[in-house]
Design an enzyme around this catalytic site. Structure first.
Site, short mmCIF file in Angstrom:
data_model
loop_
_atom_site.label_atom_id
_atom_site.label_comp_id
_atom_site.label_asym_id
_atom_site.label_seq_id
_atom_site.Cartn_x
_atom_site.Cartn_y
_atom_site.Cartn_z
N THR A 189 0.92 -1.01 0.23
CA THR A 189 -0.17 -0.25 0.00
C THR A 189 1.20 1.53 0.27
OG1 THR A 189 -1.95 -0.94 1.27
CG2 THR A 189 -1.85 0.97 1.30
N CYS A 199 -9.99 -3.48 1.15
CA CYS A 199 -10.11 -3.55 0.37
C CYS A 199 -11.54 -4.68 -0.09
CB CYS A 199 -9.04 -4.65 -0.70
SG CYS A 199 -8.07 -5.84 0.33
N ASN A 203 -7.76 -4.18 -5.65
CA ASN A 203 -7.18 -4.15 -4.15
C ASN A 203 -6.24 -3.23 -3.28
OD1 ASN A 203 -5.20 -6.15 -5.15
ND2 ASN A 203 -4.65 -6.01 -3.12
#
Lengths: 344, 344, 344, 344
Positions: C13, C147, C311
């Site tokens: 991320t 997600c 995601n």
């Protein structure tokens, strides 16, 4: 030795049958037909069979009498020639969808056209030994099974047989499937750049195999949702149902264990440690096992039952050979010993 | 705004051009043609372009004049209509193999038939900015580049330019390629069950792109070996050559670094730690970078030079847009900023 | 220019945030921290960022004041230092699960331990613009989103918002997910030989993100079933619900179209032809779009609603940047223009 | 029945040995050891063995005497305890690299430390039946083989044995390998998001298996280049050499055919039609075959010889069982009948 012939040997199901029958200790593989590969060595189409057999594909119009006939043709074909096939062999396993459904109207509902040989439908046993073992012993005609139907039926069988779920509540089955389900003929959607890495829900409800699940399990409110994923062989059915009030995890253990004890090709996979805690199709490639598992949310009765199979084996050719073994009185597991690979 | 049209927009190269031109700040995308998808929204074929453009595919026989024409047709097509195309636009980039080779005889050797417009061959600049940047500035006609040729040329360019390798010794280039190289049209070999998981050496020597490598680098003894692997986008060229006596790793560092400094889309990847120590195509998907690296066995002068690219970007559409930028006087990197993803 | 810092930049991320912020026209990326990669260039960990930035990972204990702080730490970490972080920046987006649930008891239920900073929970807006766009404009604290929760929420949002489904009947959501969901730290189950080709149902019910779906959609009877498949980026949510009596496909079209019109990153994908007829995560890699689609079995009211996202983008970093754009008054889509690739 | 024990049964090679020995008709599998999985059922680690065996992993320090000992330990381990192992069994196959190289100095060169039991080196036969069949008959100690060395050796053996190539010119072997080569222990580079879709040249030259190729084929100027691709099982060696003047394709056919005739597990794959025209590892998963093929550029004498194997079978466990069969006087192919799958 029993003489056997495969009609339709160049497809994926036919190829898997070839692999199994070439190595089967009681079978002499007599002919394998293919119109498009006529005259080619079977190993030129199925490269795994090189040095296993020097058989060549023969003309489907020149079949000779044998003891056992496997029909591995596209759906809708065998029903038009079943009378003729029956003159060639006393024992037939048809792997297509043509003789799976007993009711011609149900057939027409799911396949869109009237059945061409409705008088033959009652002669065929639905070829899933886990459901019809005793009928198959000594039978002469067995249908194949739908791969998605088989994963669904075996996921739900322990629950239905033991009377553990509410039959009037909707059963939702999510199937994740590999690319070999679509057969050996390509189409734009199977072109590798488009098919690799997909998570493609291609049928939200109404898949044809629903009919087989309804017929075999006696369910009326069941829905199959189909999603393609990146895998060649394998299907995982994740079935969502509702248990009757009071049903516990212990009841489920009992039902699933019984099924595994009674059936040589069913295993319960429900581990507390390790990487393979639940059924997983990838380790089943080439194997005839159906792995089943479950989880029950006791707070609301939501049961999730899972079944993994190799669609070309337990979902097609493997079960067909298992049927043949029962029909001819061999050991049910003969020629189906390969256990799959790890890792793969 | 410059008006641009893409002839042949439904293939993979055409689709990548569409993505780049739709977002290019100096370009108004005017037409994109497709005979098989005539009238469809381009996003119905290239789903990544939904909400990016409402353009529909138009008839390739109804082209209108524009400033810039991209020809993304199958090989052998553009050469038959190049006179007509030239009346429609003052600037043309042809992405096929039709105008890459300067010598009509060399073209016939590699492509098997005489060139239909040999008089046009000298008008086209070979469209690889790393080799012909100055010629491309202000040019009106540029060829595309072969994806395998580009990976090979950029792997070897630092060595050839700096005069570090023996030119009379054989250069062996092993290319590992993804499935999108074969284009959007499927064939039995691209059917997912047959194409997934392959390591398939489909051309041991004699690949057509060899001609581009020989022409552009002046090599005479070079061989390309092609192997398909399981990936959609990407090609890795691993080139084996022999350095001249006395050449050291330090010399190579200098040559590679110079190339990276001079070219905005070349990077040297040669790390001592981490997971990405050498060029790797998977992190280049969608990017116009060519990553190069090398290893020298100083004991015997064996140099292994590696180049990774996205075959649809640096190997096709990306380089074509880079050429356009040079031809029209824009910043060379305009519209090519996407750096690729990690992980992917 | 707005100064922004990423705390926790070496995970997936964090890496995706780095890619977005390095290229964001209104942001000056000030620091990115990593304890394990301290002092390394960010491109050594995220190879796609080579030549994009020469930033090095800095010490998480040496943060300097900035305008905007992104916290991309493992779950359970930010809540212990949120007071300190708030002294460093007036605007914070926390991408972990720490500030998504408003009720401390709900948090404890799903995450197994009491929340360390319950007084902060009401200060955070749940960071999904499709649900809280107006609240996010000018807000100072936004949570990230799960997600799987995001794919679920966006699959169901059109149905819930338009009041089309029965809220007392169980909603079953089947999520198929790629391997990047598990983060950058490997474990035995992510070892490639064990993870490749899986169809692995790892959570039959009770996934933590269920809490976010219940909170945000007001659902009480919802179950998430998680299945890993062979893909790196992407999640597909297939939600099964029951429409109210009389609801038709036409009603659904209206609801879904409204959602796509109101939200720049939502698209309806429901085509009658082509290969991409339904939402498909693979073409979304790197994109911030959420693609939604649906099918209704009018015979029994069973609706199947589908949502595909990347995601790491719409399910994490992309939505975080979208929130930042709203918080700081930029165009909501700024820096999120990459549309994804085809093929890939 | 012959009693056999596997030391090191939880790795991939050990697991494959387990699969083979559990099903071997002449073998009683006595013990399989694992320190990390002590006490677990082997099927908890190797899920394909569920219902095949109820054996549990035992303590490696509590080995009991048997007829046949397989050592499947990490490299560098067996050499320290070989004296002890030899007291436990008259027959030993060691699958590690410890006893493959005959010369202790050569061992030290490639493995970086002196050999701990150099006196044992001459007692071991290099365990590749295609090279040492007669020596293996009745032998008591056989080494395993390197998987990459085996693919390389079998690619080149027909050429070397028939004296067709120039031995003083460099032989370049490009190996493309699947992820199971790295073993069952993961590392950051085998984490699925980083390992999926790779084309990763991780060793340009100098791979340890080079020593085995030099020793067994008598080559002095040979280089192995290693590239990881997205596949679990399988290795393809593409060897580039130069034939002697006057050598023709016909000469090569003769040499390759002889090799296939003399060796039950070697097949020549060189077809003019179909999808599988050259050796391809994916159809070999689980099989002990080595498929070989070749192409000769008669214009310059450049020969490309290709060999595909399953690295865990012909490259490790399969060859070890083949050695055992020869050592104990069984049919060479016993227990190795599985031919692989198509499609897969």
């Amino acid at each position: 030795m029993i003489k056997a012939t495969i009609v339709g040997g160049s497809g994926y199901t036919g190829g898997e049958l070839l692999r199994l029958l070439v190595a089967h200790p009681e079978i002499e593989l007599f002919q394998a037909t293919s119109r498009s590969h006529l005259g080619e060595y079977v190993y030129q189409v199925h490269p795994n069979l090189r040095k296993q057999t020097t058989l060549k594909f023969s003309d489907p119009d020149l079949l000779q009498p044998v003891d056992m006939l496997f029909l591995a043709l596209p759906h809708g074909s065998a029903q038009h020639k079943i009378d003729q096939y029956a003159t060639l062999a006393p024992n037939i396993v048809d792997l297509s969808a043509d003789f799976r459904l007993h009711d011609p109207q149900v057939y027409e509902h799911w396949y869109g056209s009237p059945h061409a040989a409705p008088n033959w439908l009652p002669k065929f046993v639905y070829g899933l030994p886990e459901l019809h073992r005793e009928e198959l012993r000594g039978a002469h005609f067995a249908s194949g099974v739908g791969c998605n139907a088989t994963a669904s039926n075996l996921a739900l069988l322990p629950l239905v047989k033991a009377g553990l779920i509410e039959l009037d509540k909707q059963v939702i089955i999510e199937l994740k499937v590999g690319s070999s389900e679509g057969g050996a003929e390509g189409n734009p959607g199977t072109h590798h750049p488009e098919r690799a890495g997909v998570i493609r829900t291609f049928s939200a409800y109404g898949h044809r195999h629903t009919g087989e699940v309804m017929q075999e399990l006696g369910l009326t409110n069941v829905s199959l949702t189909m999603t393609s994923v990146d895998l060649v062989r394998g299907v995982l059915a994740t079935a969502h149902a509702t248990v009757k009030p009071g049903v516990t995890t212990k009841d489920l253990w009992k039902a699933y264990r019984s099924m595994a004890v009674e059936n040589p090709f069913v295993r319960v996979v429900k581990e507390q440690r390790g990487l393979y805690r639940a059924p997983e199709p990838k380790v089943l490639a080439g194997s005839n096992y159906a792995d089943v598992g479950f989880d029950l949310d006791e707070s609301n009765g939501h049961v999730v039952s899972i079944c993994a199979i190799d669609n070309l084996m337990k979902g097609a050719a493997g079960t067909a050979v298992q049927c043949m073994n029962l029909m001819l009185g061999f050991d049910e597991a003969l020629g189906l010993e390969f256990p799959g690979l790890h890792p793969i």
